[in-house]
Enzyme design. Sequence first.
Site: not given
Length: 697
Positions: A63, A102, A105, A125
């Site tokens: 992020a 992310g 992901e 995370e």
Amino acid sequence: MPSLINVNLEGDIAVIGIDNPPVNALSHAVREGLQEAVRGVLKDGLAKAIVIYCEGRSFFAGADIREFGKPPMPPHLPDLIDEIEATTIPVVAAIHGTALGGGLEVAMGAHYRVGAKSAKFGLPEVALGLLPGAGGTQRLPRLIPVEDAAAMITSGKPIGARKALALGLIDEIAEGSDMRAAGVNFARKLIEDGQGVRMTRALACNSMSDEAAATLRAKVAKSARGAIAPLSCLDAIDAAMTLPFDLGLKRERELFYDLMNSDQRGAMIHAFFSDRQVGKVPELATGTAREIAQVGVVGGGTMGAGIAVSALLSGLDVTLAERDDEAVAGAQSRVSGMLGEAVKRGKLAEAARDAILAGKFRVTTNYGDFADVDLVIEAVFESMEVKKDVFTKLDSICKPGAILASNTSYLDLNEIAAMTNRPQDVIGLHFFSPAHVMRLLEVVVGNETSADVVASGFALAKRLKKVAVRAGVCDGFIGNRILSHYGKAVYNMVLAGASPYAVDKALTDFGLAMGPFAVGDLAGLDIGWANRKRVAPMRDPNETYPEFADRICELGRFGRKTGRGFYIYDETSRGGRPDPEVEEIIAKERAEKGIEAREIDSGEMIDRYMAAMVNESARVVGEGIALRPLDVDVTLLNGYGFPRWRGGPMHYADTVGLEKILADIGRFAEEDATFWKPAPLLEKLASEGRTFASLNA
């Protein structure tokens, strides 16, 4: 199309390139641009496959931290990933550098993944008190074994390309470094072989037995030490194994938002940003770091050897001085052994270790060998007279502009610097043991230390991959000064009636890695004993002084290294077991002083411990020894085992309320008014309704 997103058609393959330096963070603009690019490719209908790759040094590395704390803007990452996964033509993620959070992901939302040999893959995370919230907990256990998925998610540690391939996370390791070409080549093979989309969500989730799941949960709970995020990660993985994908995804979001709203997440975000802000010190605005290529170390004991190894592993040339040939051999053995451990852990290649020992490291008995070094770090016995002698010699030998640093833990740096004709070049570099492992480095700034030398200290810390904290001069600087104070509170509560073993349990339950008495045994009780004797002439005659630790040391029991301290260490209990004789020594002292032992519960133990820590921390900030409250938090988090999920003592105080801390101090002062005196800064902030965080700007 935003300029940071480029779409090109290579035959029937659409290549979407992202260029958002420095790490291709998944900012709102990137998410929006990537969504538009994918939609545009599908609308045109010219492509039979899509390749997503990134320019620069990395694939999506997570992020955008600039967006932390701001309201999220669409497209939200989970929706974007679902849209990528739902495309009707194969999508290939071509990955180099790091695919983190992310970024991984997104890669798992693609249908196929190609990785560079040096690529790293991770979901970190949990280090922010969160879990992967864009499908990571649902897709990863569909791609790799559940045990491995759980290890990656609950630890936050990345894996390399070879392991990723072996587990099934990626489909191929690319030859060469051109990941754009590697992605296109892989996509072309898919088209030629007639391979279509392969949605991760459509794969059956891997599973584990109930017994294995219970064992895993117990293991994670033990290592988490009170942190809730790792266990929430397991809850999300359990949902992946037991629920249809969409319901599992819904459960992941519920758990994610529970963590988002938790105090622990706030604490860990504070810790994350504090680690980055702590390096912003006034001297860096005016000072220029000097070049440091050759380093001298005085003293080859455990600390000196660790400092030498830390420098060697960072590519620096090291000359270490010892007093005689026997000490030289000991230093060589310690450094060689530490480098050997680095080889065993896979941190260093054997050939690199051999090259370091052959060409980058030498041990001498002649201080004259320091004539050309850029920096000398003194790591001798904690004696002012010994250190003064060392600095007098170094000042006469080292070249002009060479930095003279002391690793002193407590002593007055200004007094040491006064022994030289270059006090502007003298600085404290307080490493923590083991120096080649511990991340914290206190950069102690004397009255005459120049801005260039301060800047050099921070530059060195960065090269050594350490977190540097600026400290002023006082007894113990930031960390050890605070430690001495809350250590007194711990000893006082034992004298009042608490068992040292109950105190250790209460504080490990609170989240500390080890209790204070176990830590003392590990460090060596003789160290604290020597320091207590050093400061005895300055002790307030009205101060309560528990003597039981001195009595234990007088018996020659210094902790682990002697087999006995507060605990007994032997073949049957290598980790230590309570020593009944310690309880007898404590009981005898209580009787001699007319103290009637009283019950102290774990809640009061924690309140006393934290009130003492916060109070002295407030004094350290109020006196300017620490620049800001966050500097205290970073010090205690990185050097003293304070639980990261509590954010540090200053953040903890803000969380529970300064009024509570002040009230606790007042309550304890009824028993000992000499020790429990509130810090002026704490009183001021509480009266104004402000927080320690208000001073961090």
